[in-house]
Design a protein around this motif. Structure first.
Motif, PDB file in Angstrom:
ATOM      1  N   ARG A 157      -1.426  11.241 -12.729  1.00  0.00           N
ATOM      2  CA  ARG A 157      -2.742  11.878 -12.656  1.00  0.00           C
ATOM      3  C   ARG A 157      -2.799  12.887 -11.515  1.00  0.00           C
ATOM      4  N   ASP A 158      -1.628  13.297 -11.043  1.00  0.00           N
ATOM      5  CA  ASP A 158      -1.539  14.303  -9.978  1.00  0.00           C
ATOM      6  C   ASP A 158      -2.208  13.853  -8.688  1.00  0.00           C
ATOM      7  N   ARG A 159      -2.365  12.559  -8.514  1.00  0.00           N
ATOM      8  CA  ARG A 159      -2.855  12.100  -7.217  1.00  0.00           C
ATOM      9  C   ARG A 159      -1.750  12.358  -6.189  1.00  0.00           C
ATOM     10  N   LYS A 160      -2.133  12.483  -4.941  1.00  0.00           N
ATOM     11  CA  LYS A 160      -1.158  12.923  -3.931  1.00  0.00           C
ATOM     12  C   LYS A 160      -1.460  12.268  -2.594  1.00  0.00           C
ATOM     13  N   ILE A 161      -0.478  11.590  -2.062  1.00  0.00           N
ATOM     14  CA  ILE A 161      -0.614  10.968  -0.754  1.00  0.00           C
ATOM     15  C   ILE A 161       0.602  11.338   0.077  1.00  0.00           C
ATOM     16  N   VAL A 162       0.356  11.735   1.307  1.00  0.00           N
ATOM     17  CA  VAL A 162       1.437  12.144   2.201  1.00  0.00           C
ATOM     18  C   VAL A 162       1.540  11.124   3.331  1.00  0.00           C
ATOM     19  N   ILE A 163       2.683  10.460   3.420  1.00  0.00           N
ATOM     20  CA  ILE A 163       2.926   9.576   4.561  1.00  0.00           C
ATOM     21  C   ILE A 163       3.603  10.445   5.620  1.00  0.00           C
ATOM     22  N   ARG A 174       6.742  -0.629   3.274  1.00  0.00           N
ATOM     23  CA  ARG A 174       5.566  -1.469   3.014  1.00  0.00           C
ATOM     24  C   ARG A 174       4.336  -0.619   2.697  1.00  0.00           C
ATOM     25  N   ILE A 175       4.154   0.459   3.457  1.00  0.00           N
ATOM     26  CA  ILE A 175       2.995   1.328   3.218  1.00  0.00           C
ATOM     27  C   ILE A 175       3.130   2.011   1.853  1.00  0.00           C
ATOM     28  N   ALA A 178       2.495  -0.422  -1.005  1.00  0.00           N
ATOM     29  CA  ALA A 178       1.071  -0.732  -1.185  1.00  0.00           C
ATOM     30  C   ALA A 178       0.369   0.421  -1.897  1.00  0.00           C
ATOM     31  N   ILE A 179       0.734   1.652  -1.551  1.00  0.00           N
ATOM     32  CA  ILE A 179       0.155   2.819  -2.229  1.00  0.00           C
ATOM     33  C   ILE A 179       0.588   2.829  -3.691  1.00  0.00           C
ATOM     34  N   GLN A 182      -1.382   0.625  -5.823  1.00  0.00           N
ATOM     35  CA  GLN A 182      -2.713   1.165  -6.105  1.00  0.00           C
ATOM     36  C   GLN A 182      -2.643   2.339  -7.076  1.00  0.00           C
ATOM     37  N   LEU A 183      -1.506   3.001  -7.140  1.00  0.00           N
ATOM     38  CA  LEU A 183      -1.344   4.086  -8.118  1.00  0.00           C
ATOM     39  C   LEU A 183      -0.976   3.522  -9.492  1.00  0.00           C
TER      40      LEU A 183
END
Lengths: 365, 365
Positions: A157-163, A174-175, A178-179, A182-183
């Motif tokens: 769904r083109d969601r985007k998270i930057v660690i 671990r992070i 967890a992401i 949730q995706l």
């Protein structure tokens, strides 16, 4: 000189990567279909050696993350691979010269090829595992304890998270996990690009060609009527650990991974014996008669006894006739530094790592 | 004209924000100590009205995230607040003109003030809840269903994660909460800056001054020997719902929140009656004799019956003599659009929202 993959090459890599995936790395059939679609669309799947790129060329490590069972049901949108590479490069304001598999195992061998095809970039013939491992802290690029920064995660769904900064590779795992949960249990991950010079030190080279060689051997044996299991062992320096029937599959979705245990009842030379294989996305420890016969980081591959085709954790089921093949881990995975990341203890086992070579030969080998 | 807070103002806001926090928002005592340290260091805690800033000035919403019990043990490094604001502005390449509390309740009233003090920015006298709520999808700025993008999360170890695109506010909450758990159960969160013009439409104005007024009333009553509970009710338009003793505290750490239920045994006019208060970081539903007396989004505040001081979910314990005060929610929280985000159903209750005003007066009111 870049190697441009044909449909036949893709089929060979799918089989070889399935075997090197030791049960995980994502369903190889799905990866193969996706790669063939790129060829059908007229795009090129190009492979280059690490020695064919300049020292300072930047290479983006990329792979799918999640439980293999989820990957079978949660399909992508076809753009995540290229999007992830674009996102991490845009974030840093750099240009990538190539992609590289985080792990050569399973469908993750094809992920960087698909991204590369769509972006017009080649994929480096090397990876960070020489197999598949369940955790992103188990990549040889980061065995020095320095986590990649940044890491980009995206999904269908083109969601985007930057660690951006996560601490150690284990904390980052671990992070990210967890992401990923949730995706929806499956995500595409691209790490900060690595210069070719550094990859020559930390990557495991030649693994796409290794997968191709194993797959070619299996297909040739199938066509000629030779024993495909023997062909795998010959091509991959493997040894047969056990043969029999799957009599129990205990497989759960836990903490974002598939975890559990297979139980096999012996056949042929192993008649009357039993074997268990612990799994966390990949096969971790193989026991025969309660004794450990092989463990991470050595490769434990499960293949169809008749055809030599890989059987992965998301499709293994009761009743299959299977052969367990042990393949020695690449030398890069068995240094003390590497074993701290990928040895039995890293998976919670109170077990020393005893390399495959030193074990007594099994009865059927 | 900016209002520069004194130590006394900080003490008043701590009490008022503790009451408006309805049990959550982070321990107000900790927030007060941190704010006083800023004053002691010679920095200014400045409050401005939304009408004192230009239309296009950018304001960064900021607050601590996590379970209140964790916030009591996992202390910060003193830089997270300002770092989070810096990170989100640097990420977007913009300059912030001010900060704003995500929620006025608990220590989160002080978080934007502390960030502002360190950055030389004022804090807007408004917030996104007029109270505290447990979830980041319950902020009035995002009741239109558009999640903020990006959101920056950081922690006491300067780890940094940027949620660039997360889907809906609820999906963003789930992703952020999972990250927060991996960061140890407490994180600092800064959202993308919002222009003042937009905040005038979506923020709940005057809530820092409202907290200050409630706190001043409590302190004045304590000093003069008047009834502090009556002072709270007069200052906050509240009504007493129940009074008695805490006889059970069922409080767990679940999915990143404190969840559970308090049980109170009545005293005085409520002798022989029992009350329960459900909690998820904040107090959600108050029942007396099994009947619902108040529910979200109306405020359910627990105060010390003798002193009128707020009692928050992380410190409430067996034996405390408490009074439950109901305070009508700001009008911005009771529109149909808002109730979908913060009404009983948003917390999983099959319960209509019956505003406090329409209930029969309790026996002791």
């Amino acid at each position: 000189m870049p190697w441009s993959l044909t449909r036949e090459d893709v089929e060979r890599i799918a089989i070889g990567a399935g075997i090197l995936g030791t049960g995980g790395g994502g369903n190889p059939y799905r990866g193969m279909v996706r790669a063939k679609l790129e060829l059908a669309a007229g795009r090129a799947l190009q492979v280059v050696g690490l020695d064919e790129l300049p020292d300072d060329a930047l290479v983006v490590p990329i792979g799918g993350m999640g439980a293999p069972t989820v990957g079978m049901e949660k399909l992508g949108n076809g753009r995540e691979e290229a999007n992830a590479v674009r996102m991490v490069c845009a974030h840093l304001g750099v240009e990538a010269a190539a992609t590289i598999p985080i792990e050569v195992g399973g469908s993750n061998s094809f992920v960087p090829l698909i991204a590369g095809a769509q972006l017009g970039l080649p994929t480096v013939d090397a990876d960070g595992m020489g197999r598949a491992f369940p955790e992103s802290s188990m990549i040889s690029f980061y065995f020095d304890g320095v986590a990649p920064s940044p890491v980009v995660m995206t999904d269908s769904r083109d969601r985007k998270i930057v660690i951006e900064r996560a601490g150690t590779p284990r904390e980052q795992e671990r992070i990210a996990r967890a992401i990923c949960v949730q995706l929806g249990g499956r995500a595409m991950v691209a790490d900060a690009p690595i210069p070719v010079q550094r990859l020559r030190e930390v990557a495991i080279p030649g693994t796409l060609r290794f997968a191709h060689r194993i797959g070619a051997a299996v297909l040739a044996a199938q066509a000629s009527g030779d024993d495909p299991v023997a062909a795998v062992c010959a091509a991959a320096d493997g040894q047969v650990l056990f043969g029999g029937k799957v009599v129990d599959v205990d497989r759960r979705f836990e903490r974002g991974y598939n975890v559990g245990r297979l139980t096999l009842a012996g056949a042929g030379p192993w008649q009357g014996e039993a074997s268990t294989i612990d799994l966390q996305n990949e096969f971790l420890v193989c026991r025969v008669g309660g004794e450990v016969r092989a463990s991470v980081p050595d490769l434990i591959a499960l293949v169809d006894s008749e055809r030599g085709s890989p059987i992965t954790t998301e499709v293994v089921r009761y009743g299959l006739r299977v052969t367990v093949i042990g393949i020695p881990a690449p030398a890069q995975l068995t240094t003390p530094q590497a074993l701290a990341c990928v040895g039995p203890a890293a998976f919670g086992y109170d077990l020393p790592f005893t390399p495959l070579e030193r074990r007594p030969a099994p009865p059927g080998a």
